[in-house]
Design a protein around this motif. Structure first.
Motif, mmCIF file in Angstrom:
data_model
loop_
_atom_site.group_PDB
_atom_site.id
_atom_site.type_symbol
_atom_site.label_atom_id
_atom_site.label_comp_id
_atom_site.label_asym_id
_atom_site.label_seq_id
_atom_site.Cartn_x
_atom_site.Cartn_y
_atom_site.Cartn_z
ATOM 1 N N LYS A 33 2.790 6.635 8.782
ATOM 2 C CA LYS A 33 2.918 7.918 8.115
ATOM 3 C C LYS A 33 4.379 8.187 7.781
ATOM 4 N N THR A 34 4.599 9.020 6.786
ATOM 5 C CA THR A 34 5.964 9.356 6.387
ATOM 6 C C THR A 34 6.566 10.356 7.389
ATOM 7 N N PRO A 35 7.671 9.978 8.035
ATOM 8 C CA PRO A 35 8.324 10.903 8.984
ATOM 9 C C PRO A 35 8.908 12.113 8.249
ATOM 10 N N HIS A 36 9.056 13.226 8.972
ATOM 11 C CA HIS A 36 9.614 14.436 8.379
ATOM 12 C C HIS A 36 10.680 15.020 9.302
ATOM 13 N N GLY A 37 11.477 15.925 8.733
ATOM 14 C CA GLY A 37 12.482 16.630 9.514
ATOM 15 C C GLY A 37 13.573 15.714 10.031
ATOM 16 N N ALA A 40 12.987 11.961 10.270
ATOM 17 C CA ALA A 40 13.117 11.188 9.025
ATOM 18 C C ALA A 40 14.511 10.566 8.917
ATOM 19 N N VAL A 342 10.460 7.002 4.006
ATOM 20 C CA VAL A 342 11.451 8.079 3.889
ATOM 21 C C VAL A 342 12.363 7.835 2.694
ATOM 22 N N GLY A 345 10.551 8.186 -0.560
ATOM 23 C CA GLY A 345 10.324 9.604 -0.865
ATOM 24 C C GLY A 345 11.541 10.242 -1.496
#
Length: 452
Positions: A33-37, A40, A342, A345
């Motif tokens: 999954k694409t990491p966030h925050g 990332a 990341v 994106g």
């Protein structure tokens, strides 16, 4: 410096074992999954560390190990999953069969004296017109690199012969660098084409076919630069022709070049013949066997020497593929943390028209300081391109960018071969290349903007 690297690696091992013990028995993770925050940013730290180590001239396998170990800590990846990546990736790289075969047979042609014979024949034919000799040297550098996939190996043979004939012409050296860079990044026999194929899923022959016109275009640019330099400086031939062929007639020398001519024709024209007749006639098996027979018949090599030269010629690419396979396994571990998603994106948020040129520029900028590891740089850059759905041509532009960047690098093998062959310090090669290779980079960026 050496002690610091050892301590860093020991620390990485300890951390990897500690973190791995917690999740060693875990099943395969779900789709990344694409990491966030903040996370990332954290997941791309291993990539930054690898780049920093490559810039410091740390061996790519060691750099990859450190980055992979950090990724295991950050992503909670266990030893079972890391081991799975390790065991899957190396065989994948070593399964790139056609480039291995092409490289091996091309090196056999090298060792049998075909390229020296071709230069001797051209020198006799042009009767003192050095600019035409310079043109042929560039063509030979491009053709030899394209067939073997090894720019440094080609330069090691051709540069001393060129220096003995015309001396060190800066424009000729730059032209040879450009020809080598665009050839080994689009060759059907190169490690770089193999990496592009494996990471993108594009067959090598399709990638090579779609890049062929751009390869020819840059080779023509290199030819013009070499011709201009020799003409402007009014160089005359120095020394005598190769002692090996001095007492031979033109017909005898031409006979030695026949394996070169056949192999080059088979590699470049063969696919068109196969398509025209609707059956795979000119295959790696066919042209390998025929080339070996021609080496035996047309050169001083006996049959055993011909075969041994081919087997020995496979050493370089096999070693390189094995090393890159290890390195790429660590990159895949980093990929399992979502790092490339990341970066992809971020890139997707940029205007679509500049995404490919931006990737090309990134390849150029990384290629300059870390030019010894073109294959490993592609392993770092191309996963992002895969995430962005680049076309085969766009992949090729990125590969060419890294290749051209490497021709301003002090640690690149081709650059070192040119320095040794032309008997000048490598700083002089870099200075001489700056103007012309830099110009080629600008042209590549423009082309990538138009066709990417």
């Amino acid at each position: 410096m050496k002690k610091r690297n050892i301590f860093a690696m020991i620390a990485s091992i300890l951390f990897m074992l500690i973190s791995g013990a917690q999740v060693f028995a875990a099943d395969k993770v779900a789709e990344v999954k694409t990491p966030h925050g903040f996370y990332a940013f954290v997941v791309i730290i291993p990539l930054i560390v690898i780049l920093a180590l490559l810039f410091m001239k740390v061996d790519m396998v060691a750099a990859g190990f450190v980055g992979g170990a950090l990724a295991m800590i950050i992503g909670g990846i266990g030893l079972a999953q890391a081991n799975d990546q390790f065991l899957k990736t190396i065989p994948t790289m070593l399964s790139i069969t056609v480039p291995i075969i092409n490289s091996a047979i091309a090196m056999a042609v090298f060792k049998s004296g075909g390229y020296t014979a071709a230069l001797t024949l051209v020198r006799r034919a042009i009767k003192g017109k050095v600019e035409y000799f310079a043109v042929f040297i560039v063509i030979l550098q491009a053709a030899a690199t394209y067939m073997s996939g090894i720019g440094g190996g080609s330069a090691m043979v051709i540069a001393p012969l060129a220096f003995a004939a015309v001396g060190a012409i800066p424009e000729l050296i730059a032209a040879m660098s450009i020809a080598a860079a665009v050839s080994f990044t689009t060759s059907p026999a190169s490690l770089e084409s193999g990496i592009v194929s494996k990471l993108s899923g594009i067959p090598v022959d399709q990638y090579v076919s779609e890049m062929r016109l751009f390869w020819i275009g840059f080779v023509l640019l290199a030819i013009v630069i070499g011709f201009y330099g020799a003409k402007k400086r009014k160089i005359i031939f120095k020394g005598e022709e190769s002692a090996e062929f001095a007492g031979m007639t033109n017909a005898q020398i031409f006979k030695v070049t026949i394996p070169v001519i056949f192999l080059l024709s088979a590699v470049i024209v063969g696919p068109f013949i196969n398509k025209a007749i609707g059956t795979p006639l000119i295959t790696p098996l066919v042209y390998t066997v025929i080339t070996l027979i021609l080496i035996f018949v047309c050169t001083k090599f006996n049959l055993n020497q011909s075969v041994e030269a081919m087997v020995d010629g496979s050493t370089y690419i096999l070693k390189s593929l094995f090393a890159v396979g290890i390195f790429l396994s660590f990159i895949n571990i980093i990929g399992d943390t979502g790092a490339f998603k990341v970066i992809a994106g971020i890139a997707q948020s940029a205007p679509s028209s500049i995404v490919v040129p931006a990737a090309v520029l990134a390849g150029i900028l990384v290629g300059i300081p870390a030019g010894a590891y073109v294959g490993s740089i592609l392993s770092l850059v191309l996963p992002v391109a895969v995430s962005l759905g680049f076309s085969p041509v766009a992949f090729g532009f990125v590969a060419m960018g890294v290749g051209l960047g490497s021709q301003l690098s002090f640690v690149n093998i081709t650059m070192q071969a040119l320095s040794a062959g032309f008997q000048i310090p490598i700083i002089e090669v870099v200075k001489g290349n700056a103007k012309w290779v830099g110009g080629a980079m600008v042209i590549l960026l423009v082309i990538s903007f138009i066709f990417g």
